[in-house]
Design a protein around this motif. Structure first.
Motif, PDB file in Angstrom:
ATOM      1  N   ARG A  94       1.088  -1.290   0.186  1.00  0.00           N
ATOM      2  CA  ARG A  94      -0.064  -0.043   0.279  1.00  0.00           C
ATOM      3  C   ARG A  94       0.718   1.273   0.099  1.00  0.00           C
ATOM      4  O   ARG A  94       0.790   2.148  -0.683  1.00  0.00           O
ATOM      5  CB  ARG A  94      -0.911  -0.103   0.854  1.00  0.00           C
ATOM      6  CG  ARG A  94      -1.487   1.000   1.201  1.00  0.00           C
ATOM      7  CD  ARG A  94      -3.021   1.224   2.702  1.00  0.00           C
ATOM      8  NE  ARG A  94      -3.961   2.572   1.854  1.00  0.00           N
ATOM      9  CZ  ARG A  94      -3.578   3.798   1.802  1.00  0.00           C
ATOM     10  NH1 ARG A  94      -1.656   4.344   2.896  1.00  0.00           N
ATOM     11  NH2 ARG A  94      -3.779   5.133   2.368  1.00  0.00           N
ATOM     12  N   ALA A  95       1.630   1.796   1.109  1.00  0.00           N
ATOM     13  CA  ALA A  95       2.952   2.510   0.742  1.00  0.00           C
ATOM     14  C   ALA A  95       3.237   3.073  -0.142  1.00  0.00           C
ATOM     15  O   ALA A  95       3.132   3.641  -1.216  1.00  0.00           O
ATOM     16  CB  ALA A  95       4.049   2.366   2.014  1.00  0.00           C
ATOM     17  N   MET A  96       3.321   1.696  -1.367  1.00  0.00           N
ATOM     18  CA  MET A  96       4.555   1.932  -2.387  1.00  0.00           C
ATOM     19  C   MET A  96       2.882   2.609  -3.637  1.00  0.00           C
ATOM     20  O   MET A  96       3.755   3.446  -4.603  1.00  0.00           O
ATOM     21  CB  MET A  96       4.973   0.636  -3.048  1.00  0.00           C
ATOM     22  CG  MET A  96       5.985   0.902  -4.495  1.00  0.00           C
ATOM     23  SD  MET A  96       7.549   0.189  -4.624  1.00  0.00           S
ATOM     24  CE  MET A  96       8.061   1.191  -3.716  1.00  0.00           C
ATOM     25  N   ARG A  97       2.259   1.908  -3.352  1.00  0.00           N
ATOM     26  CA  ARG A  97       0.931   2.305  -4.290  1.00  0.00           C
ATOM     27  C   ARG A  97       0.907   3.715  -3.972  1.00  0.00           C
ATOM     28  O   ARG A  97       0.189   4.443  -5.239  1.00  0.00           O
ATOM     29  CB  ARG A  97      -0.117   1.365  -3.854  1.00  0.00           C
ATOM     30  CG  ARG A  97       0.173   0.336  -4.442  1.00  0.00           C
ATOM     31  CD  ARG A  97      -1.762  -0.732  -4.771  1.00  0.00           C
ATOM     32  NE  ARG A  97      -2.491  -0.160  -3.348  1.00  0.00           N
ATOM     33  CZ  ARG A  97      -2.421  -1.048  -1.947  1.00  0.00           C
ATOM     34  NH1 ARG A  97      -1.083  -2.187  -2.311  1.00  0.00           N
ATOM     35  NH2 ARG A  97      -3.160  -1.205  -0.973  1.00  0.00           N
ATOM     36  N   LEU A  98       0.630   4.224  -2.963  1.00  0.00           N
ATOM     37  CA  LEU A  98       0.109   5.098  -1.698  1.00  0.00           C
ATOM     38  C   LEU A  98       1.495   6.493  -2.819  1.00  0.00           C
ATOM     39  O   LEU A  98       0.895   7.580  -3.442  1.00  0.00           O
ATOM     40  CB  LEU A  98       0.029   5.813  -0.651  1.00  0.00           C
ATOM     41  CG  LEU A  98       0.093   7.295  -0.416  1.00  0.00           C
ATOM     42  CD1 LEU A  98      -1.953   7.672  -1.610  1.00  0.00           C
ATOM     43  CD2 LEU A  98      -0.246   6.883   0.489  1.00  0.00           C
ATOM     44  N   ALA A  99       2.211   6.152  -2.983  1.00  0.00           N
ATOM     45  CA  ALA A  99       3.867   6.744  -3.300  1.00  0.00           C
ATOM     46  C   ALA A  99       3.413   7.233  -4.740  1.00  0.00           C
ATOM     47  O   ALA A  99       3.871   8.247  -5.296  1.00  0.00           O
ATOM     48  CB  ALA A  99       5.452   6.380  -2.998  1.00  0.00           C
ATOM     49  N   THR A 122       2.276  11.118  -6.412  1.00  0.00           N
ATOM     50  CA  THR A 122       3.630  12.003  -8.079  1.00  0.00           C
ATOM     51  C   THR A 122       3.455  11.520  -8.796  1.00  0.00           C
ATOM     52  O   THR A 122       2.470  12.513 -10.033  1.00  0.00           O
ATOM     53  CB  THR A 122       5.160  10.641  -7.810  1.00  0.00           C
ATOM     54  OG1 THR A 122       5.719  10.787  -6.146  1.00  0.00           O
ATOM     55  CG2 THR A 122       5.965  11.012  -8.816  1.00  0.00           C
ATOM     56  N   GLU A 123       2.192  10.179  -9.408  1.00  0.00           N
ATOM     57  CA  GLU A 123       1.314  10.512 -11.223  1.00  0.00           C
ATOM     58  C   GLU A 123       0.315  11.064 -11.336  1.00  0.00           C
ATOM     59  O   GLU A 123       0.146  11.197 -12.582  1.00  0.00           O
ATOM     60  CB  GLU A 123       1.352   8.795 -11.691  1.00  0.00           C
ATOM     61  CG  GLU A 123       2.900   8.255 -11.863  1.00  0.00           C
ATOM     62  CD  GLU A 123       3.118   6.907 -11.705  1.00  0.00           C
ATOM     63  OE1 GLU A 123       1.949   5.950 -12.054  1.00  0.00           O
ATOM     64  OE2 GLU A 123       4.452   5.847 -10.994  1.00  0.00           O
ATOM     65  N   ARG A 124      -0.459  10.775 -10.491  1.00  0.00           N
ATOM     66  CA  ARG A 124      -1.721  11.092 -10.465  1.00  0.00           C
ATOM     67  C   ARG A 124      -2.104  12.264  -9.239  1.00  0.00           C
ATOM     68  O   ARG A 124      -3.148  13.080  -9.417  1.00  0.00           O
ATOM     69  CB  ARG A 124      -3.293  10.404 -10.231  1.00  0.00           C
ATOM     70  CG  ARG A 124      -2.624   9.200 -11.509  1.00  0.00           C
ATOM     71  CD  ARG A 124      -3.433   7.808 -11.231  1.00  0.00           C
ATOM     72  NE  ARG A 124      -2.803   7.453 -12.343  1.00  0.00           N
ATOM     73  CZ  ARG A 124      -3.611   5.800 -11.586  1.00  0.00           C
ATOM     74  NH1 ARG A 124      -4.408   5.652 -11.159  1.00  0.00           N
ATOM     75  NH2 ARG A 124      -2.834   4.836 -13.259  1.00  0.00           N
ATOM     76  N   ASN A 125      -0.910  12.817  -8.421  1.00  0.00           N
ATOM     77  CA  ASN A 125      -1.430  14.094  -7.319  1.00  0.00           C
ATOM     78  C   ASN A 125      -2.777  13.254  -7.086  1.00  0.00           C
ATOM     79  O   ASN A 125      -3.691  14.154  -6.313  1.00  0.00           O
ATOM     80  CB  ASN A 125      -1.659  14.802  -7.972  1.00  0.00           C
ATOM     81  CG  ASN A 125      -1.590  16.377  -7.399  1.00  0.00           C
ATOM     82  OD1 ASN A 125      -0.504  16.320  -6.237  1.00  0.00           O
ATOM     83  ND2 ASN A 125      -2.137  17.360  -6.844  1.00  0.00           N
ATOM     84  N   TRP A 126      -2.865  12.106  -6.243  1.00  0.00           N
ATOM     85  CA  TRP A 126      -3.626  11.243  -5.274  1.00  0.00           C
ATOM     86  C   TRP A 126      -3.142  11.769  -3.871  1.00  0.00           C
ATOM     87  O   TRP A 126      -2.136  11.305  -3.367  1.00  0.00           O
ATOM     88  CB  TRP A 126      -4.307  10.200  -5.649  1.00  0.00           C
ATOM     89  CG  TRP A 126      -5.514  10.000  -6.994  1.00  0.00           C
ATOM     90  CD1 TRP A 126      -5.331  11.181  -7.581  1.00  0.00           C
ATOM     91  CD2 TRP A 126      -5.416   8.929  -7.464  1.00  0.00           C
ATOM     92  NE1 TRP A 126      -6.136  10.180  -8.518  1.00  0.00           N
ATOM     93  CE2 TRP A 126      -6.156   9.281  -8.701  1.00  0.00           C
ATOM     94  CE3 TRP A 126      -4.702   7.709  -7.326  1.00  0.00           C
ATOM     95  CZ2 TRP A 126      -6.649   8.343  -9.312  1.00  0.00           C
ATOM     96  CZ3 TRP A 126      -5.836   6.441  -7.533  1.00  0.00           C
ATOM     97  CH2 TRP A 126      -6.565   6.507  -9.130  1.00  0.00           C
ATOM     98  N   ASP A 127      -3.809  12.141  -2.463  1.00  0.00           N
ATOM     99  CA  ASP A 127      -3.894  11.413  -1.802  1.00  0.00           C
ATOM    100  C   ASP A 127      -4.592  10.051  -0.716  1.00  0.00           C
ATOM    101  O   ASP A 127      -4.712   9.971  -1.866  1.00  0.00           O
ATOM    102  CB  ASP A 127      -4.042  12.861  -0.238  1.00  0.00           C
ATOM    103  CG  ASP A 127      -5.784  12.626  -0.341  1.00  0.00           C
ATOM    104  OD1 ASP A 127      -6.204  12.147  -0.942  1.00  0.00           O
ATOM    105  OD2 ASP A 127      -6.052  13.898   0.391  1.00  0.00           O
TER     106      ASP A 127
END
Length: 102
Positions: free
Chosen positions: A41-46, A50-55
């Motif tokens: 999850r931490a990697m998906r979030l990072a 970066t790529e989509r500006n999602w929080d």
């Protein structure tokens, strides 16, 4: 349409569909093999930050609208580890494609 075209024209050993909602859309019935690309999850979030500006809230909301990752993983024939860099994933993909498409 791409699958039908590839079959008609015989231009490819296979077609790769990259779709987070493969099961939801019913596209799994078009596939001979499905691959679950696993990432913590931490990697998906990072990556999506970066790529989509999602929080985190956006990622969580989108994942909650989809079939759970556990069910997706169980529905697949193969699993790849995407917890590192592209240079770590690339040989896994190449090896698996040789297996599937040979």
């Amino acid at each position: 349409r791409c699958i039908a075209l590839a079959r008609r024209e015989g231009v490819a050993a296979g077609v790769v569909l990259d779709a987070a909602v493969m099961l939801e859309a019913g596209w799994d019935t078009l596939c001979d093999a499905m691959i679950f690309v696993d990432s913590p999850r931490a990697m998906r979030l990072a990556r999506v930050a970066t790529e989509r500006n999602w929080d985190a809230a956006e990622l969580d909301a989108r994942e909650k609208r989809q079939i759970s990752l556990d069910i997706k993983a169980e529905s697949c024939c193969y699993r790849l580890d995407n917890s590192s860099t592209p240079s770590h994933l690339t040989p896994q993909v190449a090896s698996l494609f040789r297996t599937i498409f040979s």
